[in-house]
Design an enzyme around this catalytic site. Structure first.
Site, mmCIF file in Angstrom:
data_model
loop_
_atom_site.group_PDB
_atom_site.id
_atom_site.type_symbol
_atom_site.label_atom_id
_atom_site.label_comp_id
_atom_site.label_asym_id
_atom_site.label_seq_id
_atom_site.Cartn_x
_atom_site.Cartn_y
_atom_site.Cartn_z
ATOM 1 N N CYS A 223 0.818 -1.214 0.000
ATOM 2 C CA CYS A 223 0.000 0.000 0.000
ATOM 3 C C CYS A 223 0.860 1.276 0.000
ATOM 4 C CB CYS A 223 -0.907 -0.019 1.217
ATOM 5 S SG CYS A 223 -1.871 1.475 1.465
ATOM 6 N N ASP A 262 -1.292 -9.936 6.460
ATOM 7 C CA ASP A 262 -0.043 -9.551 7.109
ATOM 8 C C ASP A 262 1.127 -10.033 6.247
ATOM 9 O OD1 ASP A 262 2.270 -9.425 8.696
ATOM 10 O OD2 ASP A 262 1.165 -9.808 10.528
ATOM 11 N N LYS A 309 15.400 -0.882 7.024
ATOM 12 C CA LYS A 309 15.371 0.394 7.744
ATOM 13 C C LYS A 309 16.466 0.381 8.809
ATOM 14 C CE LYS A 309 11.620 0.928 5.350
ATOM 15 N NZ LYS A 309 11.570 1.756 4.136
#
Length: 358
Positions: A223, A262, A309
């Site tokens: 998304c 998920d 990240k």
């Protein structure tokens, strides 16, 4: 010239210093890194003569994570006279006599302060190129063996490093930055991250073979669809995995199936060979690393591009740990693979990793 100038994103100078020190030591080359935080570059000075040139030849540029460009340089030229900036630069090139050079790049670090010099750099390039050609330089073909590009790195008004890079072992882009245009129909700007990653990790000559209309992809954490957009654009059918909504324009293509699940629990449909897995989920890097390894070990995909990240501290160490864990897990299963990681221009506090099962 016995130093390396290493371009990077401002704020990542310590990561570059750690990385170049480690990589050089693996080749038996030692030196020290000079850095100024948020300067956008690091200078690595070798202890022994000729070792910066050896690094520029032998240290594989595509295996450097935080470095955008790598050039051999000499001492910083300062207080260049406004009336004749060219002569001191030519004089520094004279001992090198770069007849095997193909092009000249006049660049700056990628910082707001240095960007003010870019207009000057563009204007200065024309007379400098003319002067270098009069010396009999810049006539080599870029593809010729041991050919080099000449680089001038201006770090301030009247201050520059004069250097060169081997054409087979450098970034082909000005300042080491690919210039990409944001597609007007893309759902988000994150699409540029995957576009740059494909440009970086997949040779252009192979792209049409590695992305075809017969292939399937999975986008974990898709998304609103910035990464899915890049796969669909290249013809793939994509399982877009995310509880959030996908852009209507992607549904309209008929090339996606939205799976409201998920990303850590999703498994690909049985009897469907997934060619590409992409993932840009905001999650702990170690957790993402183990998830990607699971997909590769289970044979759920053959090739993947994903982001890790990074924490605010010890970023280089965290990257090394993640890559080592993935490699160990794959090697334990007897898998043959190639792995690359890069801190891309469109990345922020993250790096992008590519793995292909051989």
């Amino acid at each position: 010239m016995n130093k390396l100038a290493l371009y990077c994103r401002a704020g990542f100078e310590k990561e570059v210093a750690g990385e170049i020190s480690d990589k050089a030591a693996q080749l038996g080359i030692y030196g020290f890194a000079n850095l100024k935080e948020h300067s956008g570059y690091v200078i690595f000075e070798c202890y022994q003569a000729g070792e910066a040139d050896r690094l520029a030849k032998e240290l594989a540029f595509n295996q450097l994570i935080f470095v955008r460009q790598m050039i051999v340089v000499g001492e910083l030229l300062q207080d260049l006279p406004e009336g004749d900036r060219i002569s001191p630069i030519v004089a520094q090139y004279q001992p090198l006599n770069p007849k095997n050079s193909s092009e000249i790049f006049v660049e700056t670090p990628d910082t707001n302060e240095a960007k003010e010099l870019l207009t000057f750099c563009r204007k200065f390039t024309v007379p400098l190129r003319s002067a270098l050609k009069k010396q009999g330089w810049l006539g080599a073909k870029e593809t010729a063996k041991q050919s080099i590009s000449l680089h001038i790195l201006f770090v301030g008004s009247g201050k520059c490093y004069v250097g060169y890079a081997y054409n087979h072992n450098r970034s082909p882009f000005f300042m080491g930055i690919p210039r990409l245009k944001f597609p007007a129909d893309a759902p988000s700007r994150s699409t540029l991250k995957l576009e740059e990653a494909i440009l970086t990790f997949v040779p252009q000559a192979e792209e049409k073979k590695r992305f075809t209309e017969q292939m399937y992809g999975v986008d974990l954490g898709a998304c609103p669809g910035g990464w899915t957009y890049q796969l669909v654009k290249r013809g793939l059918f994509v399982y877009a995995v995310d509880h959030g909504k996908m852009a209507a324009s992607l549904h309209d293509t008929g090339r996606i199936e939205h799976c409201a699940e998920d990303g850590f629990k999703f498994q690909p449909p049985k009897r469907k060979q997934i060619d590409w897995l992409v993932c840009d989920m905001v999650e702990q890097p170690l957790r993402i690393s183990k998830l990607i390894a699971k997909w590769l070990i289970n044979g759920w995909c053959r090739e993947t591009i994903f982001n890790l990240k990074l924490p605010m501290k010890k970023r280089y160490q965290e990257v090394q740990l993640c890559l080592e864990i993935i490699s160990e897990l794959l090697e334990k299963q007897g898998l043959k693979f190639s792995i690359q990681a890069k801190h891309l221009y469109h990345d922020r506090e993250e790096i992008t990793v590519h793995i292909q099962i051989k």
